[in-house]
Design a protein around this motif. Structure first.
Motif, PDB file in Angstrom:
ATOM      1  N   GLY A  41     -51.154  30.145  38.626  1.00 28.93           N
ATOM      2  CA  GLY A  41     -51.458  31.561  38.771  1.00 28.93           C
ATOM      3  C   GLY A  41     -51.974  32.229  37.521  1.00 28.93           C
ATOM      4  N   GLY A  42     -51.902  31.559  36.368  1.00 27.80           N
ATOM      5  CA  GLY A  42     -52.390  32.148  35.125  1.00 27.80           C
ATOM      6  C   GLY A  42     -53.859  31.857  34.895  1.00 27.80           C
ATOM      7  N   ALA A  43     -54.436  32.508  33.887  1.00 29.16           N
ATOM      8  CA  ALA A  43     -55.859  32.335  33.587  1.00 29.16           C
ATOM      9  C   ALA A  43     -56.198  30.907  33.186  1.00 29.16           C
ATOM     10  CB  ALA A  43     -56.273  33.302  32.474  1.00 29.16           C
ATOM     11  N   ASN A 306     -48.847  52.149  35.244  1.00 28.66           N
ATOM     12  CA  ASN A 306     -48.168  51.803  36.496  1.00 28.66           C
ATOM     13  C   ASN A 306     -48.196  50.291  36.752  1.00 28.66           C
ATOM     14  OD1 ASN A 306     -46.690  52.420  38.821  1.00 28.66           O
ATOM     15  ND2 ASN A 306     -48.545  52.534  40.081  1.00 28.66           N
ATOM     16  N   GLN A 307     -47.927  49.503  35.703  1.00 24.09           N
ATOM     17  CA  GLN A 307     -47.961  48.042  35.831  1.00 24.09           C
ATOM     18  C   GLN A 307     -46.580  47.517  36.243  1.00 24.09           C
ATOM     19  OE1 GLN A 307     -49.710  46.671  32.087  1.00 24.09           O
ATOM     20  NE2 GLN A 307     -51.767  46.920  32.948  1.00 24.09           N
ATOM     21  N   ASP A 308     -46.305  47.653  37.532  1.00 24.72           N
ATOM     22  CA  ASP A 308     -45.037  47.209  38.106  1.00 24.72           C
ATOM     23  C   ASP A 308     -45.033  45.697  38.293  1.00 24.72           C
ATOM     24  OD1 ASP A 308     -44.486  49.905  38.284  1.00 24.72           O
ATOM     25  OD2 ASP A 308     -44.871  50.017  40.444  1.00 24.72           O
ATOM     26  N   GLY A 331     -39.710  30.126  41.252  1.00 24.36           N
ATOM     27  CA  GLY A 331     -39.833  31.549  40.962  1.00 24.36           C
ATOM     28  C   GLY A 331     -41.234  32.047  41.229  1.00 24.36           C
ATOM     29  N   HIS A 332     -41.330  33.274  41.782  1.00 21.48           N
ATOM     30  CA  HIS A 332     -42.641  33.861  42.099  1.00 21.48           C
ATOM     31  C   HIS A 332     -42.664  35.320  41.665  1.00 21.48           C
ATOM     32  CE1 HIS A 332     -45.580  36.023  44.648  1.00 21.48           C
ATOM     33  NE2 HIS A 332     -46.294  34.942  44.465  1.00 21.48           N
ATOM     34  N   LEU A 333     -43.741  35.697  40.968  1.00 25.32           N
ATOM     35  CA  LEU A 333     -43.944  37.058  40.477  1.00 25.32           C
ATOM     36  C   LEU A 333     -45.085  37.734  41.223  1.00 25.32           C
ATOM     37  CD1 LEU A 333     -43.849  37.068  36.562  1.00 25.32           C
ATOM     38  CD2 LEU A 333     -42.714  38.728  38.041  1.00 25.32           C
ATOM     39  N   ASP A 334     -44.895  39.004  41.537  1.00 28.81           N
ATOM     40  CA  ASP A 334     -45.970  39.842  42.051  1.00 28.81           C
ATOM     41  C   ASP A 334     -46.272  40.895  41.001  1.00 28.81           C
ATOM     42  OD1 ASP A 334     -47.766  41.357  43.478  1.00 28.81           O
ATOM     43  OD2 ASP A 334     -46.264  42.242  44.811  1.00 28.81           O
ATOM     44  N   ALA A 339     -50.329  44.039  35.413  1.00 26.33           N
ATOM     45  CA  ALA A 339     -49.120  43.690  34.662  1.00 26.33           C
ATOM     46  C   ALA A 339     -49.200  42.237  34.205  1.00 26.33           C
ATOM     47  CB  ALA A 339     -47.879  43.905  35.520  1.00 26.33           C
ATOM     48  N   GLY A 340     -48.646  41.942  33.014  1.00 29.49           N
ATOM     49  CA  GLY A 340     -48.836  40.632  32.401  1.00 29.49           C
ATOM     50  C   GLY A 340     -47.610  39.763  32.328  1.00 29.49           C
ATOM     51  N   TYR A 341     -46.630  39.952  33.194  1.00 33.96           N
ATOM     52  CA  TYR A 341     -45.411  39.159  33.124  1.00 33.96           C
ATOM     53  C   TYR A 341     -45.632  37.746  33.659  1.00 33.96           C
ATOM     54  CZ  TYR A 341     -43.499  43.773  32.358  1.00 33.96           C
ATOM     55  OH  TYR A 341     -43.263  45.025  31.847  1.00 33.96           O
ATOM     56  N   THR A 342     -44.916  36.780  33.112  1.00 33.09           N
ATOM     57  CA  THR A 342     -45.013  35.389  33.529  1.00 33.09           C
ATOM     58  C   THR A 342     -43.626  34.869  33.893  1.00 33.09           C
ATOM     59  OG1 THR A 342     -44.844  34.732  31.199  1.00 33.09           O
ATOM     60  CG2 THR A 342     -47.066  34.856  32.152  1.00 33.09           C
ATOM     61  N   VAL A 343     -43.582  33.856  34.771  1.00 33.77           N
ATOM     62  CA  VAL A 343     -42.313  33.265  35.191  1.00 33.77           C
ATOM     63  C   VAL A 343     -41.783  32.388  34.057  1.00 33.77           C
ATOM     64  CG1 VAL A 343     -41.174  31.757  36.850  1.00 33.77           C
ATOM     65  CG2 VAL A 343     -42.962  33.326  37.615  1.00 33.77           C
TER      66      VAL A 343
END
Length: 364
Positions: A41-43, A306-308, A331-334, A339-343
């Motif tokens: 899912g990352g670049a 508003n980067q939830d 683990g899965h992130l939405d 927003a730039g969070y990673t698992v």
């Protein structure tokens, strides 16, 4: 093997010999953890790797204890992180990078000095997170425990005795920048309550990220920022069939909610939030001979960006013995609005918004 690792082994051997010769005790302990991790899912695209410290960071440590009589004791801890996959120290050019402190236990509480975990991190890993800040997709993915949120150097830490289930943790980390006593310092505390099936803590953390002129470098010039604060209420309760988890927090100010990989995704630039709310719901459920764990964690960014983010994670640990277990987790992130969070896992920041793992952990 790095020189630091060789030195750690030499120190362990010497201190163990001392322990045998005296009435005081020195205990060698550790965790050896290795797992296969797949991230996507990352670049940078999909990544499959063998890595160390997925469920719990691999480490080698020493604990010292000397009874001084009258309910008093001298204590110390030295703990070094290491990588099972390569045999290296997990932080280059360091020896006891995880913990290094000495202090006293008395009838009036415990007072320690050195590099130590923060009250904020203890509350998250011991009470808030059903995954105990391990596996992939644990609460560190969104809760503010990155960097100095986990541990600080030059720290004075005091824990009061427990009275009717109540106790207090207080910590102060000195910035040690000449000419500005406040620059770089961090302080915090937690009010603990334990009664039967209930565990609860109310935590406050206050972080000054200023850089004084005396400490400035080309890479980190002198800077003045507003104070970053965190307030977090964490609870868990044993309902019998399962243990339920609930936490709610507020992060406010500069460096109050950092993330570890600022350029993990292409597109809109990710910006660390300076005003957010965190809500966690989770569980631990005995299943067969093992334990099923899960959480749902929401970060509500209240800045103009508003980067939830929303995190869903599940893990299962199966014990092979009292000290060894197999584990599997996902683990899965939405991420929303860039927003730039990673698992994350216990030791690494991750590279994308999805991760899975299969591994083994041994404690000694």
């Amino acid at each position: 093997m790095k020189r630091a690792s060789i030195a750690a082994i030499a120190v362990a051997g010497a201190l163990t010999g001392i322990a045998q010769a005296q009435t005081s005790s020195v205990t060698l302990y550790g965790i050896m953890d290795a797992g296969l991790v797949r991230e996507s899912g990352g670049a940078s695209g999909m990544l499959t790797k063998l890595t160390s410290g997925v469920a719990a960071a691999s480490r080698l440590g020493l604990r010292g204890y000397e009874d001084l009589g009258g309910g008093n004791a001298a204590i110390f801890t030295l703990e070094s992180g290491l990588k099972i996959d390569t045999g290296e120290n997990d932080v280059a050019n360091t020896l006891f990078n995880r913990q290094a402190f000495a202090g006293m236990k008395t009838n009036y509480g415990t007072l320690t000095f050195g590099r130590q975990y923060t009250p904020l991190f203890w509350a998250v890993t011991q009470v808030a997170d059903p995954l105990r800040t391990g596996y992939v997709g644990n609460a560190k993915t969104l809760l503010p425990t990155a960097g100095n949120g986990t541990r600080t150097s030059n720290t004075v830490y005091y824990i009061t005795p427990e009275v009717d289930g109540w106790a207090l943790d207080l910590a102060y980390a000195m910035g040690e920048q000449a000419g500005d006593a406040g620059a770089g310092r961090q302080m915090g505390g937690s009010l603990r309550y334990t009664s039967g099936k209930l565990n609860a803590r109310l935590v406050y953390n206050n972080r000054n990220s200023d850089i004084a002129a005396s400490a400035a470098t080309a890479a980190a010039p002198a800077a003045s920022h507003d104070i970053g604060t965190n307030i977090l209420l964490v609870t868990n309760y044993d309902f019998g069939p399962f243990r339920g988890f609930f936490s709610y927090g507020r992060d406010k100010g500069y460096n109050s909610a950092p993330f570890g990989v600022p350029n993990a995704y292409s597109g809109i630039k990710a910006v660390p939030s300076t005003d957010s709310r965190d809500l966690l719901l989770g569980f631990q459920l005995p299943l067969g001979s093992g334990t099923l764990m899960g959480l749902y964690l929401m970060k509500d960014d209240r800045t103009r960006f508003n980067q939830d983010a929303r995190l869903s994670s599940i893990a299962y640990s199966y014990p092979l013995s009292k000290r060894t277990d197999l584990y599997v987790a996902y683990g899965h992130l939405d991420n929303r609005n860039g927003a730039g969070y990673t698992v994350v896992n216990s030791s690494e920041s991750g590279s994308g918004n999805r991760a899975s793992t299969l591994g083994v952990r041994m404690l000694f």
